[in-house]
Scaffold this motif. Structure first.
Motif, mmCIF file in Angstrom:
data_model
loop_
_atom_site.group_PDB
_atom_site.id
_atom_site.type_symbol
_atom_site.label_atom_id
_atom_site.label_comp_id
_atom_site.label_asym_id
_atom_site.label_seq_id
_atom_site.Cartn_x
_atom_site.Cartn_y
_atom_site.Cartn_z
ATOM 1 N N SER A 89 1.564 3.185 31.359
ATOM 2 C CA SER A 89 2.001 4.123 32.393
ATOM 3 C C SER A 89 1.683 5.555 31.980
ATOM 4 O O SER A 89 1.341 6.408 32.801
ATOM 5 N N GLY A 90 1.770 5.825 30.667
ATOM 6 C CA GLY A 90 1.398 7.147 30.144
ATOM 7 C C GLY A 90 -0.080 7.447 30.390
ATOM 8 O O GLY A 90 -0.446 8.582 30.716
ATOM 9 N N PHE A 91 -0.928 6.406 30.219
ATOM 10 C CA PHE A 91 -2.353 6.589 30.521
ATOM 11 C C PHE A 91 -2.551 6.935 31.998
ATOM 12 O O PHE A 91 -3.357 7.796 32.358
ATOM 13 N N ALA A 92 -1.831 6.238 32.855
ATOM 14 C CA ALA A 92 -1.938 6.501 34.290
ATOM 15 C C ALA A 92 -1.497 7.930 34.602
ATOM 16 O O ALA A 92 -2.136 8.636 35.399
ATOM 17 N N ASP A 93 -0.411 8.368 33.945
ATOM 18 C CA ASP A 93 0.053 9.748 34.155
ATOM 19 C C ASP A 93 -0.987 10.759 33.683
ATOM 20 O O ASP A 93 -1.170 11.811 34.314
ATOM 21 N N ALA A 94 -1.672 10.453 32.592
ATOM 22 C CA ALA A 94 -2.725 11.339 32.094
ATOM 23 C C ALA A 94 -3.865 11.431 33.112
ATOM 24 O O ALA A 94 -4.450 12.508 33.322
ATOM 25 N N GLY A 95 -4.171 10.297 33.747
ATOM 26 C CA GLY A 95 -5.204 10.308 34.786
ATOM 27 C C GLY A 95 -4.806 11.184 35.969
ATOM 28 O O GLY A 95 -5.625 11.947 36.504
ATOM 29 N N VAL A 96 -3.531 11.105 36.372
ATOM 30 C CA VAL A 96 -3.031 11.942 37.467
ATOM 31 C C VAL A 96 -3.096 13.413 37.074
ATOM 32 O O VAL A 96 -3.513 14.273 37.858
ATOM 33 N N SER A 97 -2.706 13.708 35.837
ATOM 34 C CA SER A 97 -2.742 15.099 35.350
ATOM 35 C C SER A 97 -4.158 15.657 35.351
ATOM 36 O O SER A 97 -4.387 16.804 35.735
ATOM 37 N N LEU A 98 -5.123 14.820 34.930
ATOM 38 C CA LEU A 98 -6.525 15.254 34.938
ATOM 39 C C LEU A 98 -6.987 15.570 36.359
ATOM 40 O O LEU A 98 -7.648 16.589 36.606
ATOM 41 N N GLN A 99 -6.622 14.717 37.307
ATOM 42 C CA GLN A 99 -7.005 14.957 38.697
ATOM 43 C C GLN A 99 -6.392 16.260 39.231
ATOM 44 O O GLN A 99 -7.058 17.040 39.925
ATOM 45 N N GLU A 100 -5.126 16.509 38.885
ATOM 46 C CA GLU A 100 -4.468 17.731 39.351
ATOM 47 C C GLU A 100 -5.132 18.971 38.754
ATOM 48 O O GLU A 100 -5.335 19.973 39.444
ATOM 49 N N THR A 101 -5.487 18.892 37.463
ATOM 50 C CA THR A 101 -6.139 20.028 36.803
ATOM 51 C C THR A 101 -7.498 20.323 37.436
ATOM 52 O O THR A 101 -7.836 21.480 37.719
ATOM 53 N N VAL A 102 -8.270 19.272 37.658
ATOM 54 C CA VAL A 102 -9.581 19.453 38.293
ATOM 55 C C VAL A 102 -9.416 20.029 39.700
ATOM 56 O O VAL A 102 -10.168 20.928 40.107
ATOM 57 N N GLY A 103 -8.426 19.551 40.437
ATOM 58 C CA GLY A 103 -8.175 20.070 41.781
ATOM 59 C C GLY A 103 -7.817 21.550 41.766
ATOM 60 O O GLY A 103 -8.293 22.328 42.598
ATOM 61 N N GLN A 104 -6.979 21.957 40.788
ATOM 62 C CA GLN A 104 -6.607 23.369 40.680
ATOM 63 C C GLN A 104 -7.820 24.235 40.338
ATOM 64 O O GLN A 104 -8.011 25.314 40.910
ATOM 65 N N ILE A 105 -8.643 23.754 39.398
ATOM 66 C CA ILE A 105 -9.861 24.496 39.043
ATOM 67 C C ILE A 105 -10.780 24.614 40.253
ATOM 68 O O ILE A 105 -11.337 25.684 40.536
ATOM 69 N N ALA A 106 -10.933 23.516 40.991
ATOM 70 C CA ALA A 106 -11.787 23.529 42.179
ATOM 71 C C ALA A 106 -11.274 24.530 43.208
ATOM 72 O O ALA A 106 -12.062 25.262 43.816
ATOM 73 N N ASN A 107 -9.943 24.602 43.386
ATOM 74 C CA ASN A 107 -9.372 25.548 44.354
ATOM 75 C C ASN A 107 -9.622 26.991 43.945
ATOM 76 O O ASN A 107 -9.985 27.828 44.769
ATOM 77 N N VAL A 108 -9.430 27.282 42.645
ATOM 78 C CA VAL A 108 -9.629 28.658 42.162
ATOM 79 C C VAL A 108 -11.094 29.071 42.303
ATOM 80 O O VAL A 108 -11.407 30.160 42.804
ATOM 81 N N VAL A 109 -11.998 28.191 41.869
ATOM 82 C CA VAL A 109 -13.432 28.513 41.941
ATOM 83 C C VAL A 109 -13.874 28.669 43.396
ATOM 84 O O VAL A 109 -14.611 29.599 43.745
ATOM 85 N N THR A 110 -13.420 27.763 44.261
ATOM 86 C CA THR A 110 -13.792 27.837 45.679
ATOM 87 C C THR A 110 -13.295 29.133 46.306
ATOM 88 O O THR A 110 -14.032 29.814 47.031
ATOM 89 N N THR A 111 -12.049 29.490 46.024
ATOM 90 C CA THR A 111 -11.493 30.732 46.569
ATOM 91 C C THR A 111 -12.296 31.939 46.097
ATOM 92 O O THR A 111 -12.632 32.822 46.897
ATOM 93 N N ALA A 112 -12.631 31.959 44.795
ATOM 94 C CA ALA A 112 -13.405 33.094 44.262
ATOM 95 C C ALA A 112 -14.792 33.158 44.897
ATOM 96 O O ALA A 112 -15.276 34.245 45.247
ATOM 97 N N LEU A 113 -15.420 31.987 45.063
ATOM 98 C CA LEU A 113 -16.770 31.961 45.630
ATOM 99 C C LEU A 113 -16.787 32.321 47.111
ATOM 100 O O LEU A 113 -17.836 32.696 47.645
#
Length: 201
Positions: A89-113
């Motif tokens: 379950s910890g591995f699954a949570d790590a996968g969710v965390s990775l997706q959230e981090t990538v989503g946040q980075i994508a939002n910041v970069v998209t907004t800046a661009l």
């Protein structure tokens, strides 16, 4: 309030510049969304880790439940399987965390661009357009006011002499005709002042 000039050449330039500005804004938004989609591809490993972790936790949980039915040693076998299920379950949570981090980075970069290019385009395009609208409105009000034609004629006299060279010079010159209140000269000069900004008399 007039948004575009009345003279064809200036109006065509204004329309062209407006279309270029809108096209640049559209390209900036499109490019930012393409970059966002590319960044979001990095979330795919996170989705796989989440899915695998959830499946493994479920399978280990089922195995623990099955092991608990074994007489005498069922409880002993179930505990490590439950611990392994919790770790999965910890591995699954790590996968969710990775997706959230990538989503946040994508939002910041998209907004800046989007924000930076649109801000630059608006900074270069909007002030001259608003300035022209204000000047054309001022000159139009001046032309319609009493004595406005005289002031527009003076404006033409103090501006670039290129347009004056195309007209026949009145006796004594343009300045003398303006000083003496020659109505035809004042009408011609005020028409030149309006034409310079793209308006018709």
């Amino acid at each position: 309030m007039r948004l575009y000039a009345q003279t064809p050449a200036r109006r065509n330039r204004q329309v062209l510049v407006d279309l270029i500005a809108l096209a640049l804004i559209a390209v900036a938004v499109w490019a930012a969304l393409v970059v966002r989609e590319t960044i979001m591809l990095l979330a795919e490993p996170g989705r796989k880790v989440e899915s695998s972790g959830d499946r493994l936790a479920e399978e280990l949980g089922n195995a623990g439940d099955a092991a608990s039915d074994i007489p005498l040693i069922g409880g002993v076998l179930k505990r490590p399987l439950e611990s392994a299920a919790d770790a999965s379950s910890g591995f699954a949570d790590a996968g969710v965390s990775l997706q959230e981090t990538v989503g946040q980075i994508a939002n910041v970069v998209t907004t800046a661009l989007i924000v930076v290019p649109v801000f630059v385009v608006l900074l270069l395009w909007l002030p001259p357009r608003l300035l022209w609208i204000r000047r054309s409105s001022t000159l139009r009000r001046l032309a319609e006011a009493p004595g406005g034609a005289d002031l527009l004629a003076l404006r033409a006299l103090t501006g670039s002499p290129g347009a004056l060279a195309k007209l026949p010079v009145p006796p004594g010159g343009w300045a003398d005709a303006w000083r003496q209140g020659d109505r035809q000269a004042i009408t011609d000069l005020s028409a030149i002042a309006l034409k310079r900004i793209g308006l018709r008399p």
